[in-house]
Scaffold this motif. Sequence first.
Motif, short mmCIF file in Angstrom:
data_model
loop_
_atom_site.label_atom_id
_atom_site.label_comp_id
_atom_site.label_asym_id
_atom_site.label_seq_id
_atom_site.Cartn_x
_atom_site.Cartn_y
_atom_site.Cartn_z
N ASP A 188 0.82 -1.22 0.00
CA ASP A 188 0.00 0.00 0.00
C ASP A 188 0.85 1.26 0.00
OD1 ASP A 188 -2.29 -1.51 -0.08
OD2 ASP A 188 -2.64 -1.42 2.10
N SER A 189 2.05 1.19 0.57
CA SER A 189 2.92 2.37 0.62
C SER A 189 3.39 2.79 -0.78
CB SER A 189 4.12 2.13 1.54
OG SER A 189 5.02 1.22 0.94
N PHE A 190 3.32 1.89 -1.75
CA PHE A 190 3.71 2.21 -3.12
C PHE A 190 2.55 2.84 -3.90
CE2 PHE A 190 6.99 -0.84 -2.10
CZ PHE A 190 8.11 -0.32 -2.73
N GLY A 191 1.36 2.87 -3.32
CA GLY A 191 0.21 3.45 -4.00
C GLY A 191 -0.23 2.65 -5.21
N LEU A 192 -0.04 1.34 -5.15
CA LEU A 192 -0.41 0.48 -6.28
C LEU A 192 -1.92 0.23 -6.29
CD1 LEU A 192 2.49 -2.10 -5.94
CD2 LEU A 192 2.33 -0.19 -7.54
N PRO A 193 -2.51 0.17 -7.48
CA PRO A 193 -3.96 -0.02 -7.56
C PRO A 193 -4.38 -1.43 -7.14
CG PRO A 193 -3.01 -0.15 -9.75
CD PRO A 193 -1.90 0.24 -8.81
N THR A 194 -5.61 -1.54 -6.69
CA THR A 194 -6.19 -2.85 -6.39
C THR A 194 -6.94 -3.33 -7.62
OG1 THR A 194 -8.24 -1.87 -5.59
CG2 THR A 194 -6.49 -2.23 -3.94
N GLU A 195 -7.34 -4.60 -7.59
CA GLU A 195 -8.15 -5.15 -8.70
C GLU A 195 -9.42 -4.33 -8.88
OE1 GLU A 195 -7.72 -7.88 -10.70
OE2 GLU A 195 -5.90 -8.70 -9.80
N ALA A 196 -10.11 -4.07 -7.77
CA ALA A 196 -11.37 -3.32 -7.84
C ALA A 196 -11.13 -1.89 -8.32
CB ALA A 196 -12.05 -3.31 -6.48
N GLY A 197 -10.06 -1.27 -7.86
CA GLY A 197 -9.74 0.09 -8.29
C GLY A 197 -9.45 0.17 -9.78
N TYR A 198 -8.68 -0.80 -10.27
CA TYR A 198 -8.39 -0.81 -11.71
C TYR A 198 -9.66 -1.05 -12.51
CZ TYR A 198 -7.10 -2.14 -16.33
OH TYR A 198 -7.05 -2.19 -17.71
N GLN A 199 -10.49 -1.99 -12.08
CA GLN A 199 -11.72 -2.29 -12.83
C GLN A 199 -12.64 -1.09 -12.87
OE1 GLN A 199 -12.10 -5.24 -14.59
NE2 GLN A 199 -13.65 -3.94 -15.53
N THR A 200 -12.70 -0.33 -11.78
CA THR A 200 -13.50 0.89 -11.74
C THR A 200 -12.97 1.92 -12.75
OG1 THR A 200 -14.11 0.55 -9.44
CG2 THR A 200 -14.28 2.80 -10.28
N MET A 201 -11.64 2.06 -12.80
CA MET A 201 -11.04 2.99 -13.76
C MET A 201 -11.38 2.60 -15.20
SD MET A 201 -7.19 3.65 -12.32
CE MET A 201 -6.74 4.57 -13.78
N GLU A 202 -11.28 1.31 -15.49
CA GLU A 202 -11.56 0.83 -16.85
C GLU A 202 -13.03 1.04 -17.21
OE1 GLU A 202 -11.46 -3.47 -18.69
OE2 GLU A 202 -9.41 -2.71 -18.48
N ASP A 203 -13.91 0.71 -16.27
CA ASP A 203 -15.35 0.89 -16.51
C ASP A 203 -15.70 2.35 -16.76
OD1 ASP A 203 -15.64 -1.83 -16.16
OD2 ASP A 203 -16.54 -1.68 -14.17
N GLU A 204 -15.12 3.25 -15.98
CA GLU A 204 -15.38 4.67 -16.15
C GLU A 204 -14.81 5.18 -17.46
OE1 GLU A 204 -13.85 6.55 -12.65
OE2 GLU A 204 -15.56 5.95 -11.42
N ALA A 205 -13.64 4.69 -17.85
CA ALA A 205 -13.01 5.14 -19.10
C ALA A 205 -13.84 4.77 -20.32
CB ALA A 205 -11.61 4.54 -19.21
N PHE A 206 -14.54 3.64 -20.25
CA PHE A 206 -15.32 3.20 -21.38
C PHE A 206 -16.82 3.45 -21.22
CE2 PHE A 206 -11.56 0.28 -21.66
CZ PHE A 206 -10.97 0.96 -22.71
N GLY A 207 -17.19 4.23 -20.20
CA GLY A 207 -18.58 4.60 -20.02
C GLY A 207 -19.46 3.45 -19.55
#
Length: 122
Positions: free
Chosen positions: A99-118
């Motif tokens: 967590d100290s590296f600020g790496l994304p989680t699976e859920a966080g990445y999936q949310t980003m992808e979903d938002e990017a593609f509407g």
Amino acid sequence: MNDDYDYDDLADDVDSPVSTKSVGPPQVYEVFNPDHTVGVACDRDGEIVGLHITDDARDNGDTWLSAEILKLAGLAHTKSRLGLRREMEANGARAYTIDSFGLPTEAGYQTMEDEAFGLRPA
């Protein structure tokens, strides 16, 4: 081109900056847009190592294509950071270290992808 250099000698040379030994298959993280007309691939360091652009994507114009490439490049970079998280977890790193590296989680990445593609409201 004629290359007379004997690269086999480098494999045994510990001080050599060039190494022919492989440490495993390179990690590549790919992201494509929903219609698979544009794709971007990043290596494990987040550097772009490949682009996929179909003729249909080129027909959409330069403005659309450049925006799509930039969007996908950001997602591919984030996906490579997610891969680093998975690698650290597999190697037994503690959660607070990861967590100290600020790496994304699976859920966080999936949310980003979903938002990017509407696919999900921003």
